[in-house]
Design a protein around this motif. Structure first.
Motif, PDB file in Angstrom:
ATOM      1  N   GLY A  44      77.345  60.793  34.815  1.00  0.00           N
ATOM      2  CA  GLY A  44      78.097  59.813  34.782  1.00  0.00           C
ATOM      3  C   GLY A  44      78.791  59.960  33.337  1.00  0.00           C
ATOM      4  O   GLY A  44      79.772  59.302  33.049  1.00  0.00           O
ATOM      5  N   GLN A  45      78.806  61.332  33.082  1.00  0.00           N
ATOM      6  CA  GLN A  45      79.535  61.345  31.457  1.00  0.00           C
ATOM      7  C   GLN A  45      80.874  61.507  31.394  1.00  0.00           C
ATOM      8  O   GLN A  45      81.509  60.718  30.672  1.00  0.00           O
ATOM      9  CB  GLN A  45      78.897  62.842  31.139  1.00  0.00           C
ATOM     10  N   GLU A  46      81.594  61.883  32.576  1.00  0.00           N
ATOM     11  CA  GLU A  46      83.132  61.992  32.587  1.00  0.00           C
ATOM     12  C   GLU A  46      83.618  60.483  32.657  1.00  0.00           C
ATOM     13  O   GLU A  46      84.470  60.299  31.951  1.00  0.00           O
ATOM     14  CB  GLU A  46      83.417  63.133  33.421  1.00  0.00           C
ATOM     15  N   ARG A  47      82.936  59.900  33.567  1.00  0.00           N
ATOM     16  CA  ARG A  47      83.356  58.514  33.703  1.00  0.00           C
ATOM     17  C   ARG A  47      83.151  57.639  32.554  1.00  0.00           C
ATOM     18  O   ARG A  47      84.112  56.753  32.091  1.00  0.00           O
ATOM     19  CB  ARG A  47      82.689  57.706  34.974  1.00  0.00           C
ATOM     20  N   ALA A  48      82.063  57.799  31.832  1.00  0.00           N
ATOM     21  CA  ALA A  48      82.052  57.171  30.676  1.00  0.00           C
ATOM     22  C   ALA A  48      83.122  57.569  29.607  1.00  0.00           C
ATOM     23  O   ALA A  48      83.509  56.696  28.891  1.00  0.00           O
ATOM     24  CB  ALA A  48      80.566  57.563  30.021  1.00  0.00           C
ATOM     25  N   ARG A  49      83.337  58.779  29.366  1.00  0.00           N
ATOM     26  CA  ARG A  49      84.676  59.085  28.571  1.00  0.00           C
ATOM     27  C   ARG A  49      85.832  58.551  28.787  1.00  0.00           C
ATOM     28  O   ARG A  49      86.703  58.208  28.163  1.00  0.00           O
ATOM     29  CB  ARG A  49      84.729  60.838  28.708  1.00  0.00           C
ATOM     30  N   ARG A  50      86.132  58.665  30.260  1.00  0.00           N
ATOM     31  CA  ARG A  50      87.543  57.970  30.852  1.00  0.00           C
ATOM     32  C   ARG A  50      87.264  56.438  30.274  1.00  0.00           C
ATOM     33  O   ARG A  50      88.436  55.664  30.046  1.00  0.00           O
ATOM     34  CB  ARG A  50      87.507  58.024  32.146  1.00  0.00           C
ATOM     35  N   LEU A  72      73.395  62.266  27.097  1.00  0.00           N
ATOM     36  CA  LEU A  72      74.120  61.321  26.289  1.00  0.00           C
ATOM     37  C   LEU A  72      75.470  61.494  26.090  1.00  0.00           C
ATOM     38  O   LEU A  72      76.023  62.499  25.767  1.00  0.00           O
ATOM     39  CB  LEU A  72      73.383  61.104  24.954  1.00  0.00           C
ATOM     40  N   VAL A  73      76.304  60.268  25.923  1.00  0.00           N
ATOM     41  CA  VAL A  73      77.627  60.531  25.504  1.00  0.00           C
ATOM     42  C   VAL A  73      77.840  59.205  24.287  1.00  0.00           C
ATOM     43  O   VAL A  73      77.452  58.033  24.880  1.00  0.00           O
ATOM     44  CB  VAL A  73      78.676  60.308  26.499  1.00  0.00           C
ATOM     45  N   CYS A  86      75.806  55.765  25.501  1.00  0.00           N
ATOM     46  CA  CYS A  86      75.484  55.776  27.196  1.00  0.00           C
ATOM     47  C   CYS A  86      74.524  57.083  27.518  1.00  0.00           C
ATOM     48  O   CYS A  86      74.443  57.957  27.027  1.00  0.00           O
ATOM     49  CB  CYS A  86      76.837  56.256  27.767  1.00  0.00           C
ATOM     50  N   PHE A  87      73.592  56.516  28.201  1.00  0.00           N
ATOM     51  CA  PHE A  87      72.338  57.341  28.403  1.00  0.00           C
ATOM     52  C   PHE A  87      72.216  57.223  30.331  1.00  0.00           C
ATOM     53  O   PHE A  87      72.567  56.363  30.667  1.00  0.00           O
ATOM     54  CB  PHE A  87      71.024  56.718  27.768  1.00  0.00           C
TER      55      PHE A  87
END
Length: 153
Positions: A44-50, A72-73, A86-87
């Motif tokens: 889910g890293q890219e969704r977290a970034r968005r 992690l993000v 975010c983990f």
């Protein structure tokens, strides 16, 4: 424990040691909230970034290299600097009562900004001098955004 901080007057990447806050009672005290960790599904890293980076406008920061093997993000905001971590977790979203709250400087501007990013705003019970609303991140975590305009009672 040694504490370090990057002051606004120092260049990025430079940290200065600071003295601990005085404690006249001699008992340990909580200094403040440093970070909140929120789960995201694996990948889910890219969704977290968005959501956290683009929709909320938080600055992404690299996690410590010691944790580089984890998914992690991390995001940083505010003064003093606070973080959202975010983990990866396959357990799913939390209960509706569990949430984190972000204090913002212009609640109406955030309402518009989030709508521009197709984030659904959930109205809630009003609190005097604390306009607020809730949103969910892409992983189902609940966030409250509030503007503090004065005492609530």
């Amino acid at each position: 424990m040694r504490q370090f901080v990057r002051k606004r007057s120092t260049p990025p990447g430079v940290q200065e040691e600071i003295a601990p806050m005085p404690n006249p009672t001699g008992t340990p005290t909580v200094q403040g909230l440093q970070h909140v960790s929120v789960p995201m599904p694996p990948g889910g890293q890219e969704r977290a970034r968005r959501f956290y980076g683009e929709a909320l406008g938080l600055a992404e920061v690299p996690p410590p290299s010691d944790l580089g093997h984890l998914s992690l993000v991390w995001f940083r905001f505010g003064d003093p600097e606070h973080e959202i971590h975010c983990f990866a977790e396959s357990g799913g979203a939390n209960t509706e009562a569990q949430h984190l709250c972000l204090q913002v400087d212009d609640i109406d501007a955030f309402r518009t900004r989030l709508a521009d990013h197709d984030v659904l705003v959930e109205e809630t019970e009003p609190i005097r001098n604390r306009p607020r609303f809730f949103v969910h991140d892409p992983f189902g975590n609940r966030l409250e955004l509030t503007e503090i305009r004065g005492a609530y009672d």
